[in-house]
Design a protein around this motif. Structure first.
Motif, PDB file in Angstrom:
ATOM      1  N   PHE A   1       6.759 -31.791  24.891  1.00 22.36           N
ATOM      2  CA  PHE A   1       6.142 -31.716  23.572  1.00 22.36           C
ATOM      3  C   PHE A   1       5.913 -30.263  23.169  1.00 22.36           C
ATOM      4  N   ALA A   2       5.333 -29.480  24.076  1.00 22.10           N
ATOM      5  CA  ALA A   2       5.045 -28.073  23.764  1.00 22.10           C
ATOM      6  C   ALA A   2       6.327 -27.307  23.471  1.00 22.10           C
ATOM      7  N   ALA A   3       7.381 -27.566  24.237  1.00 25.43           N
ATOM      8  CA  ALA A   3       8.665 -26.883  24.023  1.00 25.43           C
ATOM      9  C   ALA A   3       9.247 -27.237  22.667  1.00 25.43           C
ATOM     10  N   LEU A   4       9.186 -28.496  22.305  1.00 26.80           N
ATOM     11  CA  LEU A   4       9.768 -28.929  21.026  1.00 26.80           C
ATOM     12  C   LEU A   4       8.950 -28.441  19.839  1.00 26.80           C
ATOM     13  N   VAL A   5       7.643 -28.363  19.992  1.00 29.56           N
ATOM     14  CA  VAL A   5       6.804 -27.809  18.922  1.00 29.56           C
ATOM     15  C   VAL A   5       7.149 -26.333  18.718  1.00 29.56           C
ATOM     16  N   ALA A   6       7.321 -25.596  19.814  1.00 26.06           N
ATOM     17  CA  ALA A   6       7.692 -24.178  19.710  1.00 26.06           C
ATOM     18  C   ALA A   6       9.072 -24.028  19.070  1.00 26.06           C
ATOM     19  N   ALA A   7      10.008 -24.871  19.466  1.00 26.58           N
ATOM     20  CA  ALA A   7      11.356 -24.813  18.890  1.00 26.58           C
ATOM     21  C   ALA A   7      11.307 -25.126  17.401  1.00 26.58           C
ATOM     22  N   GLU A   8      10.531 -26.131  17.036  1.00 27.55           N
ATOM     23  CA  GLU A   8      10.414 -26.503  15.628  1.00 27.55           C
ATOM     24  C   GLU A   8       9.780 -25.381  14.812  1.00 27.55           C
ATOM     25  N   GLY A   9       8.823 -24.684  15.405  1.00 28.17           N
ATOM     26  CA  GLY A   9       8.194 -23.557  14.726  1.00 28.17           C
ATOM     27  C   GLY A   9       9.189 -22.456  14.401  1.00 28.17           C
ATOM     28  N   GLU A  10      10.166 -22.275  15.253  1.00 30.73           N
ATOM     29  CA  GLU A  10      11.172 -21.240  15.029  1.00 30.73           C
ATOM     30  C   GLU A  10      12.368 -21.751  14.226  1.00 30.73           C
ATOM     31  N   LEU A  11      12.834 -22.952  14.545  1.00 30.89           N
ATOM     32  CA  LEU A  11      14.113 -23.449  14.016  1.00 30.89           C
ATOM     33  C   LEU A  11      13.985 -24.405  12.846  1.00 30.89           C
ATOM     34  N   GLY A  12      12.771 -24.811  12.530  1.00 29.86           N
ATOM     35  CA  GLY A  12      12.572 -25.762  11.449  1.00 29.86           C
ATOM     36  C   GLY A  12      12.487 -27.182  11.989  1.00 29.86           C
ATOM     37  N   PRO A  13      12.358 -28.155  11.093  1.00 26.99           N
ATOM     38  CA  PRO A  13      12.187 -29.549  11.511  1.00 26.99           C
ATOM     39  C   PRO A  13      13.281 -30.005  12.476  1.00 26.99           C
TER      40      PRO A  13
ATOM     41  N   ARG B   1      22.039 -31.238  11.512  1.00 32.08           N
ATOM     42  CA  ARG B   1      23.004 -30.131  11.499  1.00 32.08           C
ATOM     43  C   ARG B   1      23.951 -30.211  12.679  1.00 32.08           C
ATOM     44  N   ALA B   2      23.416 -30.546  13.832  1.00 34.18           N
ATOM     45  CA  ALA B   2      24.260 -30.668  15.028  1.00 34.18           C
ATOM     46  C   ALA B   2      25.268 -31.798  14.854  1.00 34.18           C
ATOM     47  N   ALA B   3      24.825 -32.930  14.331  1.00 28.40           N
ATOM     48  CA  ALA B   3      25.730 -34.068  14.127  1.00 28.40           C
ATOM     49  C   ALA B   3      26.835 -33.746  13.136  1.00 28.40           C
ATOM     50  N   ALA B   4      26.529 -32.887  12.171  1.00 27.77           N
ATOM     51  CA  ALA B   4      27.509 -32.515  11.150  1.00 27.77           C
ATOM     52  C   ALA B   4      28.360 -31.317  11.578  1.00 27.77           C
ATOM     53  N   GLY B   5      28.117 -30.812  12.793  1.00 22.71           N
ATOM     54  CA  GLY B   5      28.861 -29.647  13.263  1.00 22.71           C
ATOM     55  C   GLY B   5      28.373 -28.342  12.678  1.00 22.71           C
ATOM     56  N   GLY B   6      27.146 -28.340  12.156  1.00 26.67           N
ATOM     57  CA  GLY B   6      26.627 -27.151  11.494  1.00 26.67           C
ATOM     58  C   GLY B   6      25.552 -26.417  12.269  1.00 26.67           C
ATOM     59  N   LEU B   7      25.392 -26.731  13.548  1.00 26.55           N
ATOM     60  CA  LEU B   7      24.382 -26.049  14.349  1.00 26.55           C
ATOM     61  C   LEU B   7      24.932 -24.696  14.789  1.00 26.55           C
ATOM     62  N   SER B   8      24.179 -23.647  14.555  1.00 28.11           N
ATOM     63  CA  SER B   8      24.647 -22.310  14.928  1.00 28.11           C
ATOM     64  C   SER B   8      24.397 -22.056  16.414  1.00 28.11           C
ATOM     65  N   LEU B   9      25.127 -21.097  16.941  1.00 30.24           N
ATOM     66  CA  LEU B   9      24.944 -20.697  18.334  1.00 30.24           C
ATOM     67  C   LEU B   9      23.511 -20.208  18.553  1.00 30.24           C
ATOM     68  N   GLY B  10      22.986 -19.465  17.604  1.00 35.08           N
ATOM     69  CA  GLY B  10      21.614 -18.978  17.704  1.00 35.08           C
ATOM     70  C   GLY B  10      20.597 -20.108  17.762  1.00 35.08           C
ATOM     71  N   GLU B  11      20.829 -21.156  16.983  1.00 39.99           N
ATOM     72  CA  GLU B  11      19.921 -22.311  17.012  1.00 39.99           C
ATOM     73  C   GLU B  11      19.998 -23.023  18.359  1.00 39.99           C
ATOM     74  N   MET B  12      21.216 -23.167  18.887  1.00 42.12           N
ATOM     75  CA  MET B  12      21.378 -23.822  20.185  1.00 42.12           C
ATOM     76  C   MET B  12      20.646 -23.037  21.266  1.00 42.12           C
TER      77      MET B  12
ATOM     78  N   HIS C   1      13.408 -22.415  24.294  1.00 43.87           N
ATOM     79  CA  HIS C   1      12.085 -23.048  24.242  1.00 43.87           C
ATOM     80  C   HIS C   1      11.941 -24.169  25.266  1.00 43.87           C
ATOM     81  N   CYS C   2      13.057 -24.767  25.672  1.00 44.99           N
ATOM     82  CA  CYS C   2      13.013 -25.873  26.630  1.00 44.99           C
ATOM     83  C   CYS C   2      13.152 -25.422  28.084  1.00 44.99           C
ATOM     84  N   LEU C   3      13.303 -24.115  28.325  1.00 39.02           N
ATOM     85  CA  LEU C   3      13.396 -23.624  29.706  1.00 39.02           C
ATOM     86  C   LEU C   3      12.164 -24.036  30.498  1.00 39.02           C
ATOM     87  N   HIS C   4      12.397 -24.509  31.704  1.00 37.28           N
ATOM     88  CA  HIS C   4      11.298 -24.911  32.586  1.00 37.28           C
ATOM     89  C   HIS C   4      11.436 -24.135  33.892  1.00 37.28           C
ATOM     90  N   ASP C   5      10.409 -23.417  34.283  1.00 37.49           N
ATOM     91  CA  ASP C   5      10.427 -22.618  35.509  1.00 37.49           C
ATOM     92  C   ASP C   5      11.645 -21.699  35.568  1.00 37.49           C
TER      93      ASP C   5
END
Length: 103
Positions: free
Chosen positions: A26-38, A45-56, A62-66
């Motif tokens: 939850f914390a990782a996804l909230v942080a990602a959403e804060g930076e990348l938007g909803p 965007r990913a489903a449409a092939g429009g996700l940028s390398l920077g977004e990925m 944000h999802c890195l663990h240890d």
């Protein structure tokens, strides 16, 4: 470093000589959403092939663990580029699946 646990929605990615675990908590996804938007828009965007390398890389970061000490976001990005999209896409698919389905 522990191995990725699919029951937790985790995925593994090689970065340099190490394998890092990405956990969409939850914390990782909230942080990602804060930076990348909803997150739903990110999935669309990913489903449409429009996700940028920077977004990925941002989502991965944000999802890195240890993460290994001293790992930088630039190093993570370089690892994604060096490994190619064919290695990063399954990891992205796991994280996006968790965003949509939850645990």
């Amino acid at each position: 470093m522990s191995a990725a646990n699919p029951e937790r929605g985790e995925a593994a990615l090689r970065v340099g000589g190490a394998t890092v675990v990405l956990r969409p908590s939850f914390a990782a996804l909230v942080a990602a959403e804060g930076e990348l938007g909803p997150l739903f828009a990110l999935v669309e965007r990913a489903a449409a092939g429009g996700l940028s390398l920077g977004e990925m890389v941002g989502l991965f970061w944000h999802c890195l663990h240890d993460a290994p000490a001293g790992l930088t976001r630039a190093q993570l990005g370089e690892a994604v580029v060096l490994g190619g999209l064919s290695r990063a896409t399954p990891v992205l698919r796991v994280l996006l699946g968790q965003i949509l389905a939850g645990r």
